[in-house]
Design an enzyme around this catalytic site. Sequence first.
Site, short mmCIF file in Angstrom:
data_model
loop_
_atom_site.label_atom_id
_atom_site.label_comp_id
_atom_site.label_asym_id
_atom_site.label_seq_id
_atom_site.Cartn_x
_atom_site.Cartn_y
_atom_site.Cartn_z
CD1 TRP A 255 -1.13 -6.54 -1.65
CD2 TRP A 255 -0.66 -5.83 -3.70
NE1 TRP A 255 -0.68 -7.60 -2.37
CE2 TRP A 255 -0.38 -7.21 -3.62
CE3 TRP A 255 -0.43 -5.16 -4.92
CZ2 TRP A 255 0.12 -7.93 -4.70
CZ3 TRP A 255 0.07 -5.88 -5.98
CH2 TRP A 255 0.34 -7.26 -5.87
CG ASN B 131 0.64 1.80 3.90
OD1 ASN B 131 -0.48 1.80 3.41
ND2 ASN B 131 1.69 2.34 3.31
N GLY B 132 0.05 -1.53 6.77
CA GLY B 132 0.44 -2.48 7.81
C GLY B 132 -0.76 -3.33 8.20
CE LYS C 297 14.44 -16.88 -9.45
NZ LYS C 297 13.23 -17.52 -9.08
CD GLU D 60 13.06 -20.45 -7.09
OE1 GLU D 60 12.51 -21.19 -7.93
OE2 GLU D 60 12.99 -19.21 -7.14
CE LYS E 142 6.94 -10.91 -10.94
NZ LYS E 142 8.00 -11.76 -10.40
CB CYS F 155 -0.87 0.01 1.24
SG CYS F 155 -1.82 -1.49 1.43
NE ARG G 275 5.00 1.40 -1.58
CZ ARG G 275 6.07 1.16 -0.84
NH1 ARG G 275 7.24 1.59 -1.24
NH2 ARG G 275 5.97 0.51 0.28
CG HIS H 48 21.75 -43.12 -9.57
ND1 HIS H 48 21.99 -44.46 -9.45
CD2 HIS H 48 21.50 -42.68 -8.31
CE1 HIS H 48 21.87 -44.83 -8.18
NE2 HIS H 48 21.57 -43.75 -7.47
CD GLU I 206 13.60 -17.11 -13.49
OE1 GLU I 206 13.94 -17.17 -12.30
OE2 GLU I 206 12.50 -16.72 -13.85
C1 F6R Z 1 10.62 -17.61 -11.92
C2 F6R Z 1 9.24 -17.24 -12.05
C3 F6R Z 1 8.33 -18.16 -12.78
C4 F6R Z 1 6.96 -18.18 -12.13
C5 F6R Z 1 5.97 -19.00 -12.98
C6 F6R Z 1 4.63 -19.11 -12.31
O1 F6R Z 1 11.37 -16.64 -11.25
O2 F6R Z 1 8.82 -16.20 -11.61
O3 F6R Z 1 8.87 -19.43 -12.87
O4 F6R Z 1 7.07 -18.73 -10.86
O5 F6R Z 1 5.81 -18.40 -14.23
O6 F6R Z 1 4.09 -17.87 -12.07
P1 F6R Z 1 2.99 -17.63 -10.98
O7 F6R Z 1 3.60 -17.90 -9.65
O8 F6R Z 1 2.60 -16.18 -11.16
O9 F6R Z 1 1.87 -18.56 -11.27
#
Ligand code: F6R
Length: 602
Positions: free
Chosen positions: A75, A99-100, A482, A478, A597, A2, A27, A501, A485
């Site tokens: 938010w 906020n909070g 990262k 993960e 995203k 927020c 934000r 293996h 990506e």
């Molecule tokens: C990696 C990443 C993607 C998402 C995936 C699912 O950093 O962000 O692998 O995790 O596209 O996205 P959501 O979580 O929005 O369903």
Amino acid sequence: MCGIVGYIGPQEKKKILLDGLQELEYRGYDSAGIAVIADGKLQHFKAVGKLKNLREKAAGFRSEGPGAAIGHTRWATHGKPTELNAHPHVGAFSYVVHNGIIENYRELKEELEAKGVRFLSQTDTETVVHLFEQKIKEGLEPFDAFKATIDRLEGAYAILLISEAAPETIFFAKNGSPLLIAFDAEEIYFASSDTAVIGHAKEAYYLEDGEYGYARPGEVRLFGPGGEKPISTQPLPADKAMAQKDGYRFFMEKEIYEQSTVISDTMLGRVLEDRVEFEELDPGLFEGIDAIKICACGTSYHAGLTGAYLLERMAKIPCQVEIASEFRYKEPLLTPDTLFITISQSGETADTLEALKMAKRAGLRSLSICNVDNSSIVRESDAAILTRAGIEKGVASTKAFATQVMVLWMMTLYLGQKRGTLEAETLQIELDAMRRTPKALLVEEKLHERIHRLSKRYLHGHGFFYIGRDLFYPLALEGALKLKEISYLHAEGYPAGEMKHGPIALADAELFTIALMPRTLLYDKIKSNVEELSARDATILAISPEEFELADDFIRIRHAEHPMLEFFEMMVVTQMLALEISIRLGNDVDMPRNLAKSVTVE
Ligand code: F6R
């Protein structure tokens, strides 16, 4: 997260507020509102969705001349993103923005309702304005009433309150959520982040936790736990883009640093003294449930895998995790004793959404773990737990993952309590560890500097293997995701025990192995897996609280007594390593090539 703005001065207040809120748009928000007190009278406007909706609603309104004004972008965390739930919250003669999270709002609400107060919204914030007005009705002066109000609040807050009881005055308080006061000659501004006031004011005071006070034309009085305090301002930064990133180079970097605070939001009001509660969940959701199926994509899938270890181990419930795009076409067997959990940061991922619809058609009950209220996945699910990570701007997910894992850990305890699978002592150990998580997520400067220095050795080679066991296997996946990506280097996550293996054939000095070596979980097992790789001359970067003599490089994490604390610390290290390698390679960290995203196509 927020956003808050406030203004005292003669200029057109609506414009100052809307422009300030516009600067806070980055934000993230799902509704917005403003309230102005001019000529002693209050007016307010609220709208769901983008600020342009609010601008349209307030189009005919003018507010020049003396007065005070407050605005907010929300938010949703408590209650849906509706106009009634949007701030400012309305009393009979006062407005508040916040906020909070007010942790004890239920208790306060019950108390006020017993006195005949009628609530309009589902939010925790509304209690603040009614409590204030109650104190005025009891005969207190406005500032005393405000002080008595904040004395009753538990939780995190940045609050601005205006009232016809004190026209031209803004009452303010801060505890745990950011708030600043900025000055330009006679004009006074408030904001939750300096981007909202850069260009308007030149100097600002950033409030500390526990501070409160009031402002009116020509006067700002600040108080702390020890009484009245002087205000020492500092120049505002000139660069807005930098200010949006809170001074970090990239949003991803900011979001890694933010994890320690957002995880507290995730837990707030849910992790209680002796148990975990989700007030958003109807207890009936779990009746007759004997199995869980988790479905997600990418990073969210990795969170799901982590959750499955926890759920099976502690809540003793069979748990399968599926990649949504695979699940959709495998003709899965779905039985009504299975709870279908989707995990999604955006709540809009097409494959996850379609998988959810399939499960619903098969008659399964559904729960989503999501960061965005009112998203398609939340709307489609029978129930939802919001992760409260705030908007995530970096395409590579960091804080969303941390909060998803935290929700799954909390859910494990919640189910363990319900199913009677957790000894009281174990529950206490878990809760204690949970409360220590924000600290485990703090990024120490020394650690960042070390990762920065090490990163220069990892810009070449023919690939990375992130290896781990148990909970640390999904973390290895993960970590590798990262890195690929944002650095475009090849990386794989692998269960450490599986290397022999097949993949061990790749081992040579140019193969970089990132070994996740927790002390509290299978340390000797992972150690012997790493020894096998070292014997084949692989380059080893060990991440562990224990020094490991065969490692070529070593990143030490703090000693912790609980695997989840080691998990979260190592998560930060893997995120930072990817970040630093990517920066050295000159890549666009926040917007890596070929990625979006939100993936709303199959
Ligand atoms: C990696 C990443 C993607 C998402 C995936 C699912 O950093 O962000 O692998 O995790 O596209 O996205 P959501 O979580 O929005 O369903």
